[in-house]
Motif scaffolding. Structure first.
Motif, PDB file in Angstrom:
ATOM      1  N   GLU A  73     -10.006  33.478  44.993  1.00 50.12           N
ATOM      2  CA  GLU A  73     -11.469  33.687  45.316  1.00 50.12           C
ATOM      3  C   GLU A  73     -12.329  33.899  43.803  1.00 50.12           C
ATOM      4  O   GLU A  73     -11.512  34.712  43.220  1.00 50.12           O
ATOM      5  CB  GLU A  73     -11.502  34.891  46.085  1.00 50.12           C
ATOM      6  N   ILE A  74     -13.369  33.102  43.742  1.00 50.02           N
ATOM      7  CA  ILE A  74     -13.667  33.179  42.211  1.00 50.02           C
ATOM      8  C   ILE A  74     -15.051  33.907  42.167  1.00 50.02           C
ATOM      9  O   ILE A  74     -15.406  34.808  41.355  1.00 50.02           O
ATOM     10  CB  ILE A  74     -13.988  31.808  41.700  1.00 50.02           C
ATOM     11  N   GLY A  75     -15.922  33.752  43.335  1.00 54.78           N
ATOM     12  CA  GLY A  75     -17.154  34.132  43.271  1.00 54.78           C
ATOM     13  C   GLY A  75     -18.287  33.459  43.978  1.00 54.78           C
ATOM     14  O   GLY A  75     -17.909  32.192  44.400  1.00 54.78           O
ATOM     15  N   LEU A  76     -19.571  33.464  43.883  1.00 53.41           N
ATOM     16  CA  LEU A  76     -20.555  32.716  44.682  1.00 53.41           C
ATOM     17  C   LEU A  76     -20.946  31.313  43.745  1.00 53.41           C
ATOM     18  O   LEU A  76     -21.565  31.548  42.694  1.00 53.41           O
ATOM     19  CB  LEU A  76     -21.815  33.621  45.036  1.00 53.41           C
ATOM     20  N   GLY A  77     -20.379  30.339  44.231  1.00 58.64           N
ATOM     21  CA  GLY A  77     -20.848  29.133  43.760  1.00 58.64           C
ATOM     22  C   GLY A  77     -20.260  28.566  42.526  1.00 58.64           C
ATOM     23  O   GLY A  77     -20.762  28.261  41.433  1.00 58.64           O
ATOM     24  N   PRO A  78     -18.901  28.774  42.431  1.00 60.15           N
ATOM     25  CA  PRO A  78     -18.272  28.128  41.454  1.00 60.15           C
ATOM     26  C   PRO A  78     -18.333  26.676  41.143  1.00 60.15           C
ATOM     27  O   PRO A  78     -18.440  26.045  41.890  1.00 60.15           O
ATOM     28  CB  PRO A  78     -16.670  28.471  41.766  1.00 60.15           C
ATOM     29  N   LEU A  79     -18.322  26.314  40.087  1.00 57.72           N
ATOM     30  CA  LEU A  79     -18.761  24.989  39.699  1.00 57.72           C
ATOM     31  C   LEU A  79     -17.423  24.086  38.805  1.00 57.72           C
ATOM     32  O   LEU A  79     -16.783  23.517  39.295  1.00 57.72           O
ATOM     33  CB  LEU A  79     -19.938  24.631  38.949  1.00 57.72           C
ATOM     34  N   HIS A  80     -17.540  24.569  37.436  1.00 56.41           N
ATOM     35  CA  HIS A  80     -16.870  23.836  36.543  1.00 56.41           C
ATOM     36  C   HIS A  80     -15.613  24.554  35.831  1.00 56.41           C
ATOM     37  O   HIS A  80     -16.027  25.871  35.611  1.00 56.41           O
ATOM     38  CB  HIS A  80     -17.619  23.120  35.489  1.00 56.41           C
ATOM     39  N   THR A  81     -14.596  24.001  35.622  1.00 51.36           N
ATOM     40  CA  THR A  81     -13.570  24.745  34.870  1.00 51.36           C
ATOM     41  C   THR A  81     -13.188  24.269  33.424  1.00 51.36           C
ATOM     42  O   THR A  81     -12.961  22.936  33.514  1.00 51.36           O
ATOM     43  CB  THR A  81     -12.393  24.807  36.089  1.00 51.36           C
ATOM     44  N   GLN A  82     -12.779  25.334  32.613  1.00 52.95           N
ATOM     45  CA  GLN A  82     -12.230  24.497  31.270  1.00 52.95           C
ATOM     46  C   GLN A  82     -10.950  25.587  31.044  1.00 52.95           C
ATOM     47  O   GLN A  82     -10.985  26.603  31.797  1.00 52.95           O
ATOM     48  CB  GLN A  82     -13.212  24.949  30.186  1.00 52.95           C
ATOM     49  N   PHE A  83     -10.194  25.310  30.058  1.00 54.67           N
ATOM     50  CA  PHE A  83      -8.962  26.039  29.655  1.00 54.67           C
ATOM     51  C   PHE A  83      -8.942  26.348  28.390  1.00 54.67           C
ATOM     52  O   PHE A  83      -9.610  26.064  27.546  1.00 54.67           O
ATOM     53  CB  PHE A  83      -7.941  25.010  30.227  1.00 54.67           C
ATOM     54  N   ASP A  84      -7.962  27.182  28.092  1.00 50.80           N
ATOM     55  CA  ASP A  84      -7.734  27.710  26.883  1.00 50.80           C
ATOM     56  C   ASP A  84      -6.170  27.672  26.473  1.00 50.80           C
ATOM     57  O   ASP A  84      -5.499  27.118  27.406  1.00 50.80           O
ATOM     58  CB  ASP A  84      -8.115  29.414  26.606  1.00 50.80           C
ATOM     59  N   ASN A  85      -5.661  28.106  25.257  1.00 49.25           N
ATOM     60  CA  ASN A  85      -4.232  28.060  25.082  1.00 49.25           C
ATOM     61  C   ASN A  85      -3.340  29.067  25.503  1.00 49.25           C
ATOM     62  O   ASN A  85      -2.132  29.021  24.922  1.00 49.25           O
ATOM     63  CB  ASN A  85      -4.445  27.725  23.319  1.00 49.25           C
ATOM     64  N   GLU A  86      -3.945  29.748  26.453  1.00 51.54           N
ATOM     65  CA  GLU A  86      -3.115  30.967  26.866  1.00 51.54           C
ATOM     66  C   GLU A  86      -2.813  30.760  28.180  1.00 51.54           C
ATOM     67  O   GLU A  86      -2.716  31.984  28.919  1.00 51.54           O
ATOM     68  CB  GLU A  86      -3.473  32.205  26.271  1.00 51.54           C
ATOM     69  N   GLY A  87      -3.219  29.481  28.967  1.00 49.92           N
ATOM     70  CA  GLY A  87      -3.022  29.853  30.256  1.00 49.92           C
ATOM     71  C   GLY A  87      -4.030  30.248  31.168  1.00 49.92           C
ATOM     72  O   GLY A  87      -3.909  30.671  32.552  1.00 49.92           O
ATOM     73  N   ASN A  88      -5.174  30.304  30.330  1.00 50.53           N
ATOM     74  CA  ASN A  88      -6.302  30.918  31.166  1.00 50.53           C
ATOM     75  C   ASN A  88      -7.200  29.703  31.687  1.00 50.53           C
ATOM     76  O   ASN A  88      -7.504  28.743  30.930  1.00 50.53           O
ATOM     77  CB  ASN A  88      -7.123  31.879  30.405  1.00 50.53           C
ATOM     78  N   ALA A  89      -8.010  29.803  32.701  1.00 46.98           N
ATOM     79  CA  ALA A  89      -8.957  28.825  33.073  1.00 46.98           C
ATOM     80  C   ALA A  89     -10.204  29.658  33.005  1.00 46.98           C
ATOM     81  O   ALA A  89     -10.344  30.869  33.415  1.00 46.98           O
ATOM     82  CB  ALA A  89      -8.815  28.393  34.605  1.00 46.98           C
ATOM     83  N   TYR A  90     -11.652  29.226  32.832  1.00 47.90           N
ATOM     84  CA  TYR A  90     -12.693  29.517  32.968  1.00 47.90           C
ATOM     85  C   TYR A  90     -13.908  28.857  33.875  1.00 47.90           C
ATOM     86  O   TYR A  90     -13.915  27.470  33.365  1.00 47.90           O
ATOM     87  CB  TYR A  90     -13.270  29.554  31.405  1.00 47.90           C
ATOM     88  N   THR A  91     -14.236  29.475  34.827  1.00 51.14           N
ATOM     89  CA  THR A  91     -14.958  28.736  35.759  1.00 51.14           C
ATOM     90  C   THR A  91     -16.247  29.321  35.719  1.00 51.14           C
ATOM     91  O   THR A  91     -16.701  30.542  35.706  1.00 51.14           O
ATOM     92  CB  THR A  91     -14.314  28.930  37.067  1.00 51.14           C
ATOM     93  N   SER A  92     -17.340  28.195  35.709  1.00 48.71           N
ATOM     94  CA  SER A  92     -18.803  28.712  35.934  1.00 48.71           C
ATOM     95  C   SER A  92     -19.080  29.139  37.248  1.00 48.71           C
ATOM     96  O   SER A  92     -18.569  28.398  38.102  1.00 48.71           O
ATOM     97  CB  SER A  92     -19.752  27.703  35.320  1.00 48.71           C
TER      98      SER A  92
END
Ligand code: K7E
Ligand code: CUA
Length: 682
Positions: A422-441
């Protein structure tokens, strides 16, 4: 010692300033193009204590909070120093590419990609640029002079950006531009045959063998064939093009390029597999409903028709196998001169599978190791994460839930989903970092959400957990993080690419700029550092590359260089050999340009003559660019040091036309001019 609690504003400012100096002393200046004089004077000021006091005063006067000061210190780049990263941003409607420094968020260049651009002399007479623009025209010759650029793709080597070339798509006309990062100029434009609309483009395979371009709005195949909307299911089709890239030539080449017919769903975004999933390609789609609109006839509008079903289909394509099939005789059909793998062959050869994906999916992003595909639904609150190993297993076991109306096998959703979050309302695109995290708009919510990937990145309770959200202003589309879609993302910075800015900037009329927001993701909490207005079109995707991976020419390597061929033009004008050659109805001129004159300066022709000018900028000094503009003739060239260019035109305007250097190159720049004298016919 300060305790954290008692840390006042003034001491915070001092600490930051001291901290910054320590960092700059430690890191040295080699990578930043340092300026020793600046450093020592600044250090002296800091030692005197005068800077901190005045900094505090400035902060107070400007009503800046400690967070503001911190943000300012993290983004400020002193004169003469360089940014750590460069972003290559789609230019949206401008049809261009923006180059932006990070963390300063300074615009360094607008690269002319699809649209004529006078400063770079792109499309204002130079043969080299006119040729590229023409390549992108319709086959009929109809000129296309705008583009809607969405997704830039830097070339990769082993899944890492290598800084050599950049591709960008034109959603409006289904085109791809190839930009050479030795001189940041567009070398090639492809009007992709058979399709007229694209979106899932451009994406590259991990060694840039292929540039991927998927159609968006289905049309007939080829689009130039007519069919009514009532023939949608039967006659309309989607398509994915695999453009073969020849790195030595720096061009997309016909040999090895092919296309694959797809059902008339609206293929949306794609990504190439990497590492464990290398050789596969994944594309979202919407409108698996096959909605055809027709609101004016009382039919459900596209908006509703396209969103009826709970699930659409992710396309899973075996690219390695498709490459082999495309080589086999009888397995492809030639349409508009291009090899196309027909849909039934794609199915029978096991090149195409579908996976149900929830609620109007938009982004599909492959994790750094290639193990997972992250899909977010515009009308969903989740990110759905598919396991590549699960997909492979299901394909191997032929564990299908059925097939679609075109016979494409559909994998069982529950068998291939690794996690849902569960991310939130209207998730779109995802990028990553070097510590195992994802970032979703998260579009509807206007946030950037940070979450932890599962194994092997994070295990146990940590796996698949949402950790933080930061509000952004407003309506974030894509986000980009430093090298965040490669096999080894850097972390550090993300940028929210916001569609709306509303109140963020001084009002400039009803059409507002977009808002790029730089976010520091290096600490425990994400911090928005800087707002950059983009007032030149609506960017979509951006890639952020470490600046030191780029190695552009400081000047063209040799005098007489033709950027079109990236080699010396043997026919280029040479210093000391300038001349005017006349023959019947034709005047050919070999001209040099150097501070602060052209040679020759007088060109006398007859009305109606064909005029050919070969002009070489014979300078070797960095930044010594000359322009060449002929008044009244819509001609302007940019001649960078060493560059040779040719312009051809008909002298159809009689009279006296000054030509001049359109770059302020020297103290006597205004004197760098000449006359084109066109003698009237009668
Ligand atoms: Cu705007 Cu990638 Cu074309 Cu999403 S796309 S936002
Ligand atoms: Cu050359 Cu101005």
């Amino acid at each position: 010692m300060f305790s954290k609690k008692s840390l006042g504003f003034s001491s915070l400012v001092i600490l930051f300033i001291v901290g910054i100096f320590m960092v700059s002393c430690k890191s040295g200046d080699s990578s930043n193009g340092g300026n020793a004089a600046n450093d020592s004077s600044a250090r002296t000021a800091a030692q005197n204590g005068s800077l901190s006091a005045s900094a505090e005063q400035i902060a107070a006067e400007r009503d800046l909070s400690p967070q503001d000061v911190e943000a300012a210190l993290k983004t400020y780049i002193p004169s003469g120093k360089h940014d750590e990263y460069l972003m290559f941003s789609s230019g949206g409607h401008s049809g261009q590419v923006f180059v932006i420094g990070v963390p300063s968020m300074r615009l360094l260049k607008v690269i002319a990609a699809f649209t004529p651009e006078p400063w770079q002399g792109f499309g204002f007479g130079s043969e080299e640029s006119m040729k590229v623009l023409k390549e992108g025209d319709m086959e009929s010759g109809k000129e296309l002079r705008w583009a809607d650029t969405h997704h830039p793709a830097l070339t990769e080597t082993d899944g890492e950006y290598d800084g050599e070339f950049l591709f960008i798509n034109d959603k409006a006309n289904a085109r791809v531009a190839v930009i050479d990062l030795r001189d940041f100029e567009t070398k090639q434009m492809i009007k992709t045959p058979n399709i007229i609309s694209d979106h899932g483009s451009t994406f590259v395979t991990p060694n840039s063998e292929y540039v991927i371009q998927a159609s968006q709005y289905a049309t007939t195949l080829p689009f130039s064939e007519y069919a009514g909307m009532d023939e949608y299911q039967e006659k309309f089709r989607g398509l994915i093009a695999f453009h073969k890239f020849d790195r030595d030539k720096g061009r997309i080449v016909e040999e090895g390029s092919f296309q694959m017919e797809l059902p008339p769903y609206w293929q949306d975004l794609c990504d190439a597999g990497k590492k464990v999933s290398e050789g596969w390609v994944f594309c979202n789609s919407i409108n698996t409903e096959l909605a055809t609109g027709g609101i004016e006839q009382g039919l459900p509008p596209f908006e509703a028709g396209v969103s009826q079903r709970d699930m659409d289909y992710m396309h899973v394509i075996n690219l390695n196998k498709a490459v082999e099939v495309a080589k086999q005789p009888g397995k492809t059909q030639e349409i508009s001169g291009v090899k196309v793998i027909p849909l039934d062959v794609a199915v029978s050869e096991g090149l195409l599978y579908f996976i149900p994906e929830p609620k109007s999916p938009h982004g599909v992003d492959v994790t750094p190791g290639g193990e997972y595909l992250v899909v977010s639904g515009k009308l969903d609150t989740h990110a759905t994460i598919y396991g590549f190993d699960l997909i492979q297993k299901a394909i191997k076991e032929e564990n299908f839930e059925g097939e679609d109306v075109y016979g494409v096998p559909i994998l069982k959703y529950n068998d291939v989903v690794a996690a849902q979050l569960e991310i939130g309302l209207g998730p779109l695109h995802t990028q990553f970092d070097n510590e195992g995290n994802a970032y979703t708009s998260v579009f509807i919510e206007s946030t950037l959400a940070k979450w932890k990937l599962g194994p092997p990145y994070n295990t146990g309770e940590d796996a698949w957990t949402l950790t933080e959200k930061v509000p952004v202003q407003y309506n974030i589309g894509h986000n980009v993080c430093a090298e965040g879609d490669t096999v080894s993302p850097d972390g550090k910075y993300c940028v929210a690419l916001n569609k709306w800015s509303i109140d963020r900037f001084s009002p400039v009329g009803p059409l507002l700029p977009q808002n790029f927001q730089l976010i520091d993701v290096s600490g425990d909490k994400m911090q928005v550092l800087y707002d950059m207005p983009i007032g030149v079109g609506e960017p979509h995707y951006v890639q952020m590359i470490k600046a030191d991976k780029l190695n552009p020419f400081p000047v063209y390597p040799e005098v007489g260089y033709n950027p079109g061929t990236m080699s010396v033009n043997p026919n280029a004008a040479k210093a000391g050999q300038e001349k005017i050659v006349r023959s019947d109805g034709k005047v050919e001129v070999w001209m040099s340009a150097i501070r602060s004159h052209f040679n020759p300066e007088h060109i006398t022709v007859n009305e109606g003559d064909e005029v050919i000018l070969h002009i070489t900028n014979v300078e070797r000094a960095r930044d010594a660019t000359h322009g060449f503009a002929i008044e009244g003739y819509n001609i302007n060239l940019s001649l960078e040091p060493g560059e040779a260019s040719t312009v051809k035109f008909t002298a159809d305007e009689p009279g006296v036309f000054p030509f001049y250097c359109s770059e302020f190159c020297s103290a006597l720049h205004l004197e760098m001019m000449g006359y084109l004298l066109v003698e009237p016919k009668n």
